[in-house]
Motif scaffolding. Structure first.
Motif, mmCIF file in Angstrom:
data_model
loop_
_atom_site.group_PDB
_atom_site.id
_atom_site.type_symbol
_atom_site.label_atom_id
_atom_site.label_comp_id
_atom_site.label_asym_id
_atom_site.label_seq_id
_atom_site.Cartn_x
_atom_site.Cartn_y
_atom_site.Cartn_z
ATOM 1 N N ALA A 1 -19.673 48.932 -61.185
ATOM 2 C CA ALA A 1 -19.672 48.147 -62.679
ATOM 3 C C ALA A 1 -19.659 46.904 -62.343
ATOM 4 O O ALA A 1 -20.163 45.745 -63.122
ATOM 5 N N ILE A 2 -18.408 46.381 -61.694
ATOM 6 C CA ILE A 2 -18.153 44.967 -61.455
ATOM 7 C C ILE A 2 -19.284 44.104 -60.789
ATOM 8 O O ILE A 2 -19.800 43.213 -61.257
ATOM 9 N N ALA A 3 -19.999 44.966 -59.662
ATOM 10 C CA ALA A 3 -21.280 44.360 -58.923
ATOM 11 C C ALA A 3 -22.199 44.267 -59.886
ATOM 12 O O ALA A 3 -22.984 43.043 -60.083
ATOM 13 N N LEU A 4 -22.563 45.204 -60.888
ATOM 14 C CA LEU A 4 -23.645 44.883 -61.674
ATOM 15 C C LEU A 4 -23.543 44.052 -62.610
ATOM 16 O O LEU A 4 -24.634 43.365 -63.198
ATOM 17 N N SER A 5 -22.308 44.114 -63.255
ATOM 18 C CA SER A 5 -21.973 42.930 -64.216
ATOM 19 C C SER A 5 -22.115 41.421 -63.500
ATOM 20 O O SER A 5 -22.778 40.611 -64.152
ATOM 21 N N ILE A 6 -21.761 41.212 -62.442
ATOM 22 C CA ILE A 6 -22.025 39.946 -61.742
ATOM 23 C C ILE A 6 -23.378 39.721 -61.266
ATOM 24 O O ILE A 6 -23.826 38.526 -61.725
ATOM 25 N N ALA A 7 -24.234 40.815 -60.935
ATOM 26 C CA ALA A 7 -25.645 40.454 -60.682
ATOM 27 C C ALA A 7 -26.175 40.093 -61.847
ATOM 28 O O ALA A 7 -27.262 39.300 -62.203
ATOM 29 N N ARG A 8 -26.143 40.744 -63.209
ATOM 30 C CA ARG A 8 -26.595 40.736 -64.129
ATOM 31 C C ARG A 8 -26.382 39.350 -64.821
ATOM 32 O O ARG A 8 -27.444 38.513 -65.539
ATOM 33 N N LEU A 9 -25.100 38.912 -64.772
ATOM 34 C CA LEU A 9 -24.803 37.412 -65.333
ATOM 35 C C LEU A 9 -25.742 36.545 -64.355
ATOM 36 O O LEU A 9 -26.201 35.615 -64.974
ATOM 37 N N VAL A 10 -25.699 36.592 -63.005
ATOM 38 C CA VAL A 10 -26.430 35.429 -62.241
ATOM 39 C C VAL A 10 -27.723 35.477 -62.752
ATOM 40 O O VAL A 10 -28.643 34.397 -62.743
ATOM 41 N N SER A 11 -28.306 36.562 -62.599
ATOM 42 C CA SER A 11 -29.684 36.871 -62.847
ATOM 43 C C SER A 11 -29.988 36.437 -64.367
ATOM 44 O O SER A 11 -31.272 35.793 -64.549
ATOM 45 N N ALA A 12 -29.181 36.717 -65.411
ATOM 46 C CA ALA A 12 -29.686 36.035 -66.627
ATOM 47 C C ALA A 12 -29.541 34.574 -66.719
ATOM 48 O O ALA A 12 -30.406 33.987 -67.363
ATOM 49 N N VAL A 13 -28.600 34.101 -66.095
ATOM 50 C CA VAL A 13 -28.590 32.620 -66.162
ATOM 51 C C VAL A 13 -29.934 31.882 -65.300
ATOM 52 O O VAL A 13 -30.331 30.883 -65.862
ATOM 53 N N ALA A 14 -30.238 32.505 -64.353
ATOM 54 C CA ALA A 14 -31.358 31.985 -63.382
ATOM 55 C C ALA A 14 -32.479 32.277 -64.444
ATOM 56 O O ALA A 14 -33.336 31.172 -64.475
ATOM 57 N N ASP A 15 -32.761 33.336 -65.058
ATOM 58 C CA ASP A 15 -34.008 33.558 -65.990
ATOM 59 C C ASP A 15 -33.804 32.396 -66.928
ATOM 60 O O ASP A 15 -34.940 31.855 -67.442
ATOM 61 N N ALA A 16 -32.652 32.179 -67.637
ATOM 62 C CA ALA A 16 -32.700 31.288 -68.547
ATOM 63 C C ALA A 16 -32.903 29.740 -68.122
ATOM 64 O O ALA A 16 -33.484 28.949 -68.904
ATOM 65 N N ARG A 17 -32.814 29.567 -67.012
ATOM 66 C CA ARG A 17 -33.208 28.332 -66.259
ATOM 67 C C ARG A 17 -34.541 28.077 -65.697
ATOM 68 O O ARG A 17 -34.812 26.784 -65.164
ATOM 69 N N GLN A 18 -35.180 29.161 -65.634
ATOM 70 C CA GLN A 18 -36.456 29.018 -64.830
ATOM 71 C C GLN A 18 -37.328 28.419 -65.790
ATOM 72 O O GLN A 18 -37.763 28.906 -67.078
ATOM 73 N N THR A 19 -38.006 27.257 -65.474
ATOM 74 C CA THR A 19 -38.722 26.408 -66.223
ATOM 75 C C THR A 19 -40.341 26.237 -65.378
ATOM 76 O O THR A 19 -41.070 25.782 -66.275
ATOM 77 N N ARG A 20 -40.460 26.537 -64.346
ATOM 78 C CA ARG A 20 -41.683 26.253 -63.548
ATOM 79 C C ARG A 20 -42.430 27.291 -63.600
ATOM 80 O O ARG A 20 -42.191 28.281 -64.167
ATOM 81 N N ARG A 21 -43.554 26.874 -63.510
ATOM 82 C CA ARG A 21 -44.860 27.958 -63.399
ATOM 83 C C ARG A 21 -44.464 28.861 -62.635
ATOM 84 O O ARG A 21 -44.903 30.221 -62.569
ATOM 85 N N PHE A 22 -44.155 28.569 -61.354
ATOM 86 C CA PHE A 22 -43.758 29.428 -60.349
ATOM 87 C C PHE A 22 -42.251 29.631 -60.037
ATOM 88 O O PHE A 22 -41.537 28.735 -60.335
ATOM 89 N N ALA A 23 -41.995 30.901 -59.877
ATOM 90 C CA ALA A 23 -40.587 31.208 -59.645
ATOM 91 C C ALA A 23 -39.637 30.236 -58.750
ATOM 92 O O ALA A 23 -40.397 30.256 -57.619
ATOM 93 N N SER A 24 -38.753 29.784 -59.202
ATOM 94 C CA SER A 24 -37.823 29.212 -57.962
ATOM 95 C C SER A 24 -36.752 30.192 -57.603
ATOM 96 O O SER A 24 -36.549 31.283 -58.229
ATOM 97 N N SER A 25 -36.102 29.786 -56.463
ATOM 98 C CA SER A 25 -34.853 30.851 -56.098
ATOM 99 C C SER A 25 -33.680 30.914 -56.745
ATOM 100 O O SER A 25 -33.502 29.764 -57.708
ATOM 101 N N VAL A 26 -33.081 31.975 -56.940
ATOM 102 C CA VAL A 26 -31.961 32.043 -57.786
ATOM 103 C C VAL A 26 -30.788 30.944 -57.457
ATOM 104 O O VAL A 26 -30.420 30.463 -58.392
ATOM 105 N N ARG A 27 -30.731 30.859 -56.096
ATOM 106 C CA ARG A 27 -29.566 29.925 -55.741
ATOM 107 C C ARG A 27 -29.954 28.662 -56.151
ATOM 108 O O ARG A 27 -29.039 27.648 -56.687
ATOM 109 N N GLU A 28 -31.336 28.139 -56.186
ATOM 110 C CA GLU A 28 -31.647 26.841 -56.427
ATOM 111 C C GLU A 28 -31.490 26.785 -58.244
ATOM 112 O O GLU A 28 -31.069 25.663 -58.578
ATOM 113 N N LEU A 29 -31.517 27.639 -58.749
ATOM 114 C CA LEU A 29 -31.574 27.829 -60.229
ATOM 115 C C LEU A 29 -29.943 27.674 -60.818
ATOM 116 O O LEU A 29 -29.724 26.936 -61.735
#
Length: 129
Positions: free
Chosen positions: A57-85
């Protein structure tokens, strides 16, 4: 929230927001983390099955949070790495520990409960900023 009463009240507010529609990433991520940590506090230390559920549950919560933030910051036509975002010098950059936890959850083994609790505290501090 510090007490179980405050956590329950906070969970009720977030549940109401969820029912009304899309929830801000920080609010949803905070709620997931608080709920997962609260479930871990309620578990007896010898309950191995519950221990695995809490880790998940904790692992999934952290993964979801990071992924959601990365998705919200994705502005390029081609996907950037999560770490970069989510890391870097930009305001609101996420601590690299959270990205490392997400990577381990998706591509490696589940981190220890102690490390996940530490990461959850870091994530909650980041969400509060």
């Amino acid at each position: 929230a510090q007490t179980s009463r405050e956590r329950n009240e906070g969970a009720a507010v977030v549940a109401m927001w969820r029912a009304r529609g899309r929830l801000p990433v920080a609010a949803d991520g905070t709620a997931w983390l608080v709920e997962a940590l609260a479930a871990g506090e309620a578990a007896p230390p010898q309950a191995a099955a519950h221990h695995r559920v809490v880790r998940s549950a904790i692992a999934l919560s952290i993964a979801r949070l990071v992924s959601a933030v990365a998705d919200a910051r994705q502005t390029r036509r081609f996907a950037s790495s999560v770490r970069e975002l989510v890391t870097g010098d930009a305001q609101g950059a996420m601590p690299p520990l959270l990205v490392d936890i997400r990577h381990a959850v998706h591509h490696d083994v589940l981190p220890s409960l102690d490390l996940l609790r530490t990461a959850a505290s870091v994530a909650l501090q980041w969400c509060d900023e």
